[in-house]
Design a protein around this motif. Structure first.
Motif, mmCIF file in Angstrom:
data_model
loop_
_atom_site.group_PDB
_atom_site.id
_atom_site.type_symbol
_atom_site.label_atom_id
_atom_site.label_comp_id
_atom_site.label_asym_id
_atom_site.label_seq_id
_atom_site.Cartn_x
_atom_site.Cartn_y
_atom_site.Cartn_z
ATOM 1 N N ALA A 153 -5.801 5.571 3.250
ATOM 2 C CA ALA A 153 -4.550 5.257 4.087
ATOM 3 C C ALA A 153 -3.303 5.381 3.289
ATOM 4 N N LEU A 154 -3.513 5.637 2.006
ATOM 5 C CA LEU A 154 -2.314 5.553 1.150
ATOM 6 C C LEU A 154 -1.387 6.698 1.631
ATOM 7 N N PRO A 155 -1.722 7.935 1.926
ATOM 8 C CA PRO A 155 -0.586 8.708 2.359
ATOM 9 C C PRO A 155 0.132 8.377 3.444
ATOM 10 N N ALA A 156 -0.414 7.685 4.441
ATOM 11 C CA ALA A 156 0.089 7.330 5.833
ATOM 12 C C ALA A 156 0.977 6.212 5.352
ATOM 13 N N TYR A 157 0.517 5.203 4.526
ATOM 14 C CA TYR A 157 1.117 4.081 4.034
ATOM 15 C C TYR A 157 2.229 4.417 3.214
#
Length: 228
Positions: A153-157
C-alpha cells in the motif's frame, strides 16, 4: 520578481511552514491509526461493523474537505451541547484543533481504502501457514499481514500524504495562519498576488518533495529483497 518583495514574503510565509508541518503530522498520525482500524473493520464478517466502516468511508470520500471543515468549525459550534462540553469545545472552538480533526477524519477514509487493498493482496496461504505454526491472529497480523500490506500500500499511501499536505491549505478558511493563511494576509498588504502565491506554491512543493523522497527511501528499504 522584486527582490524586496521576496525578502518580505519568504520570512513571512516561512512562519506558516511549521504550522503546515504540524497540521500534516498530526492529521497523518491520527488518520493512519483510524484508517487501519477502519480497514480491519471493513474486512470483518460482522455486517454492522463492516457496514459502519463502509458508510464512514463513503461519506468522507464523497464530500469535499472544505465542506467538512465548515461543518465542523461553523456548524457544530452552533449546537449548545458542543458549546457546553469543555472537551468538544476545545476541539471545535480552535481553528488549529478543528483543522487537525477534519484532516484526520478525511484522510482516515482514504487510508482505510488503501490499507484494505493492501490487506486483500496478502496470499491466504501465508496466513494459513502462520496459523499452522501456532501464531495467534494478533501475532500473525503484527508480523506477517501488516508488514506485507504496508509494502503493497505504500506507493498509494505516499500519494495520500501529498494530498494531506495540499489539504492543509484549506485550513486558512477557518482562520488558521499556515502557509496559505499568511499568503492571503500578505497579498492584502502588497497586492502582489502572483508573486506571493508563487512563493507559497514553491514552499508546498518543497514539503512534498521531501515527503516523496522519504516515502521512496522507505519503499526501497521494505522491498530490498524483492528482485528488480
Amino acid at each position: 520578481m522584486d527582490l524586496d518583495l521576496i525578502q518580505l514574503a519568504v520570512p513571512t510565509l516561512a512562519k506558516g511552514l511549521w504550522l503546515t508541518a504540524v497540521l500534516t503530522l498530526a492529521a497523518v498520525a491520527i488518520g493512519f491509526n483510524l484508517g487501519l482500524a477502519l480497514a480491519v473493520m471493513r474486512l470483518s464478517k460482522n455486517r454492522f461493523v463492516s457496514g459502519f466502516a463502509k458508510g464512514y468511508s463513503t461519506v468522507f470520500r464523497g464530500t469535499p474537505l472544505l465542506v467538512q471543515l465548515f461543518l465542523f468549525y461553523y456548524g457544530l459550534g452552533q449546537i449548545a451541547f458542543v458549546r457546553d462540553n469543555p472537551v468538544l469545545w476545545w476541539v471545535i472552538g480552535d481553528g488549529v484543533h478543528c483543522a487537525v480533526m477534519a484532516l484526520a477524519l478525511n484522510t482516515a477514509a482514504y487510508t482505510s481504502e488503501i490499507l484494505r487493498g493492501g490487506l486483500l493482496s496478502i496470499p491466504g496461504g501465508l496466513v494459513e501457514a502462520a496459523q499452522a505454526c501456532g501464531m495467534s491472529r494478533l501475532l500473525c497480523f503484527r508480523r506477517i499481514t501488516f508488514p506485507l500490506a504496508i509494502r503493497q500500500a505504500l506507493p498509494a499511501y505516499g500519494n495520500e500524504l501529498v494530498l494531506v499536505v495540499k489539504g492543509t491549505s484549506l485550513a486558512s478558511t477557518i482562520t488558521v495562519l499556515e502557509i496559505t493563511g499568511h499568503a492571503k494576509r500578505l497579498m492584502s498588504q502588497t497586492y502582489a498576488i502572483l508573486e506571493v502565491f508563487a512563493i507559497a506554491g514553491m514552499l508546498y512543493l518543497l514539503i512534498n518533495l521531501v515527503l516523496i523522497t522519504l516515502v521512496r527511501l522507505l519503499e526501497a528499504s521494505l522491498t530490498r529483497y524483492v528482485p528488480r
